[in-house]
Each structure stands twice: as C-alpha cells, then as structure tokens.
Scaffold this motif. Structure first.
Motif, PDB file in Angstrom:
ATOM      1  N   SER A  30      19.551  -4.607  34.302  1.00  0.00           N
ATOM      2  CA  SER A  30      19.646  -5.336  33.379  1.00  0.00           C
ATOM      3  C   SER A  30      18.999  -6.936  34.063  1.00  0.00           C
ATOM      4  O   SER A  30      20.066  -7.195  34.515  1.00  0.00           O
ATOM      5  CB  SER A  30      19.559  -5.682  31.680  1.00  0.00           C
ATOM      6  OG  SER A  30      20.699  -6.148  31.927  1.00  0.00           O
ATOM      7  N   GLY A  31      17.827  -7.566  32.824  1.00  0.00           N
ATOM      8  CA  GLY A  31      18.271  -9.007  33.255  1.00  0.00           C
ATOM      9  C   GLY A  31      17.785  -9.917  34.609  1.00  0.00           C
ATOM     10  O   GLY A  31      16.753  -8.698  35.292  1.00  0.00           O
ATOM     11  N   ILE A  32      18.183 -11.158  35.023  1.00  0.00           N
ATOM     12  CA  ILE A  32      17.870 -10.933  35.813  1.00  0.00           C
ATOM     13  C   ILE A  32      18.184 -10.509  37.402  1.00  0.00           C
ATOM     14  O   ILE A  32      17.586 -10.494  38.302  1.00  0.00           O
ATOM     15  CB  ILE A  32      18.794 -13.004  36.254  1.00  0.00           C
ATOM     16  CG1 ILE A  32      18.006 -13.681  35.519  1.00  0.00           C
ATOM     17  CG2 ILE A  32      18.854 -13.154  37.946  1.00  0.00           C
ATOM     18  CD1 ILE A  32      19.076 -15.147  35.238  1.00  0.00           C
ATOM     19  N   ALA A  41      16.071  -7.011  42.063  1.00  0.00           N
ATOM     20  CA  ALA A  41      16.653  -5.869  42.929  1.00  0.00           C
ATOM     21  C   ALA A  41      15.332  -5.087  42.736  1.00  0.00           C
ATOM     22  O   ALA A  41      14.813  -4.879  43.602  1.00  0.00           O
ATOM     23  CB  ALA A  41      17.158  -4.809  41.905  1.00  0.00           C
ATOM     24  N   ARG A  42      14.474  -5.656  41.904  1.00  0.00           N
ATOM     25  CA  ARG A  42      12.656  -5.142  42.128  1.00  0.00           C
ATOM     26  C   ARG A  42      12.289  -6.106  43.456  1.00  0.00           C
ATOM     27  O   ARG A  42      11.407  -5.345  43.853  1.00  0.00           O
ATOM     28  CB  ARG A  42      11.986  -5.111  40.504  1.00  0.00           C
ATOM     29  CG  ARG A  42      12.616  -3.872  39.665  1.00  0.00           C
ATOM     30  CD  ARG A  42      11.894  -4.267  38.214  1.00  0.00           C
ATOM     31  NE  ARG A  42      12.509  -3.542  37.798  1.00  0.00           N
ATOM     32  CZ  ARG A  42      13.588  -3.812  35.980  1.00  0.00           C
ATOM     33  NH1 ARG A  42      13.748  -5.100  36.239  1.00  0.00           N
ATOM     34  NH2 ARG A  42      13.898  -2.938  35.679  1.00  0.00           N
ATOM     35  N   LYS A  88      23.369   3.106  31.745  1.00  0.00           N
ATOM     36  CA  LYS A  88      21.955   1.919  32.181  1.00  0.00           C
ATOM     37  C   LYS A  88      21.678   2.657  33.281  1.00  0.00           C
ATOM     38  O   LYS A  88      20.478   1.944  33.593  1.00  0.00           O
ATOM     39  CB  LYS A  88      22.347   0.749  31.315  1.00  0.00           C
ATOM     40  CG  LYS A  88      22.595   0.524  29.973  1.00  0.00           C
ATOM     41  CD  LYS A  88      23.135  -0.842  29.866  1.00  0.00           C
ATOM     42  CE  LYS A  88      22.051  -2.034  30.212  1.00  0.00           C
ATOM     43  NZ  LYS A  88      22.544  -3.120  29.916  1.00  0.00           N
ATOM     44  N   LEU A  89      22.801   2.114  34.329  1.00  0.00           N
ATOM     45  CA  LEU A  89      22.542   2.770  36.087  1.00  0.00           C
ATOM     46  C   LEU A  89      21.915   3.496  36.410  1.00  0.00           C
ATOM     47  O   LEU A  89      20.535   3.072  36.491  1.00  0.00           O
ATOM     48  CB  LEU A  89      23.355   2.500  36.631  1.00  0.00           C
ATOM     49  CG  LEU A  89      23.669   2.638  38.024  1.00  0.00           C
ATOM     50  CD1 LEU A  89      23.098   1.189  38.508  1.00  0.00           C
ATOM     51  CD2 LEU A  89      24.819   2.970  38.873  1.00  0.00           C
ATOM     52  N   ASP A 115      15.670   5.581  37.746  1.00  0.00           N
ATOM     53  CA  ASP A 115      14.901   6.282  37.618  1.00  0.00           C
ATOM     54  C   ASP A 115      13.834   5.554  37.859  1.00  0.00           C
ATOM     55  O   ASP A 115      12.660   5.943  37.985  1.00  0.00           O
ATOM     56  CB  ASP A 115      15.253   7.028  36.107  1.00  0.00           C
ATOM     57  CG  ASP A 115      16.288   8.362  37.027  1.00  0.00           C
ATOM     58  OD1 ASP A 115      16.510   8.740  37.436  1.00  0.00           O
ATOM     59  OD2 ASP A 115      16.712   8.811  35.641  1.00  0.00           O
ATOM     60  N   GLU A 116      13.393   4.348  36.544  1.00  0.00           N
ATOM     61  CA  GLU A 116      12.306   3.469  36.401  1.00  0.00           C
ATOM     62  C   GLU A 116      12.350   2.843  37.617  1.00  0.00           C
ATOM     63  O   GLU A 116      11.049   2.428  38.096  1.00  0.00           O
ATOM     64  CB  GLU A 116      13.012   3.100  35.297  1.00  0.00           C
ATOM     65  CG  GLU A 116      13.086   1.336  35.637  1.00  0.00           C
ATOM     66  CD  GLU A 116      13.450   0.447  34.467  1.00  0.00           C
ATOM     67  OE1 GLU A 116      13.337  -0.794  34.759  1.00  0.00           O
ATOM     68  OE2 GLU A 116      13.576   0.458  32.982  1.00  0.00           O
TER      69      GLU A 116
END
Length: 131
Positions: free
Chosen positions: A13-15, A20-21, A39-40, A45-46
């Motif tokens: 999540s977050g920064i 990563a994206r 969460k991982l 998946d997303e």
C-alpha cells in the motif's frame, strides 16, 4: 535504469505500492514484501505483471526475513540491482500525521529502514549480485 530488478519492502500500500507500479510500467522486475498475506495477494492480483512481479511475505523488522527476501529475489530474477527500504508502521494509538505525532515514538518504524540496504550491500560484496 532499464530492465533492472528492484526489491521494495512494505509495498502492499501507499508509497511502496505506487513505486512498484511505476517501476513495472517502466519495464522493471519488482519484488515486493508485506507482512499481511491477504493484502499482498490482493496487491499482486490487482497489479498484474506476474512475469515481472514477485510477492514475498516478510516483516522488514525481522532480520532473517529480510535476508530471505533478498535471497529469494535474486533466486527468482537472477539479480538485485536496487532496494527501496520503504517498510514502516504506525502504532494504532499513534496520530496518523507527522505534524501531530511524537518523534519519540518513531524509533520502531525508523529502525526498520537500515536493514535492507545493508543486506543488499553484503550480498553485493560477497559477489552474489549479477548485472
């Protein structure tokens, strides 16, 4: 930096997730760590890119888990070129903004950060880094 391998701690999540994206969009291979398996998995998946994205359950405050994350990244991708020591946490009873927070309570979060770069340096000095 093109087509390199980057390990990011605390990237569900977050920064960390945003970083990563961005790296994946630019063609890099990315290993991400997180403490929460649900969460991982959701992040993996997303985000997509299963050929260039590796998820690892690890707590950056746990030295053996950090070592294992570095080792697994190198084993999976054949190299590790950079590490982003992003993992951190805020205790539930701590204010959610830096402006309202107490710096005396930051030590557990801040002390997580030095571990990953040191592990990356040690692996590089041992000759296990591939370019």
């Amino acid at each position: 930096m093109t087509g390199k391998t980057v390990l990011i701690t605390g990237a569900t999540s977050g920064i960390g997730a945003h970083t990563a994206r961005l790296l994946l969009e630019r063609g890099h291979r990315v290993a991400v760590t997180g403490r929460d398996e649900t969460k991982l998995k959701s992040f993996l998946d997303e985000t997509g890119h299963p050929d260039r994205l590796l998820g690892i359950i690890a707590d950056a405050a746990d030295w053996p888990a950090t070592q294992a994350a570095v080792t697994r990244t190198v084993a999976h991708f054949g190299a590790l070129h950079a590490a982003v020591a992003n993992a951190g946490f805020i205790p539930a009873d701590h204010p959610r903004t830096i402006a309202d927070g107490d710096p005396e309570l930051w030590a557990p979060m801040v002390l997580v950060h030095p571990r990953l770069p040191d592990q990356h340096r040690r692996r590089s000095q041992a000759g296990s880094r591939h370019d």
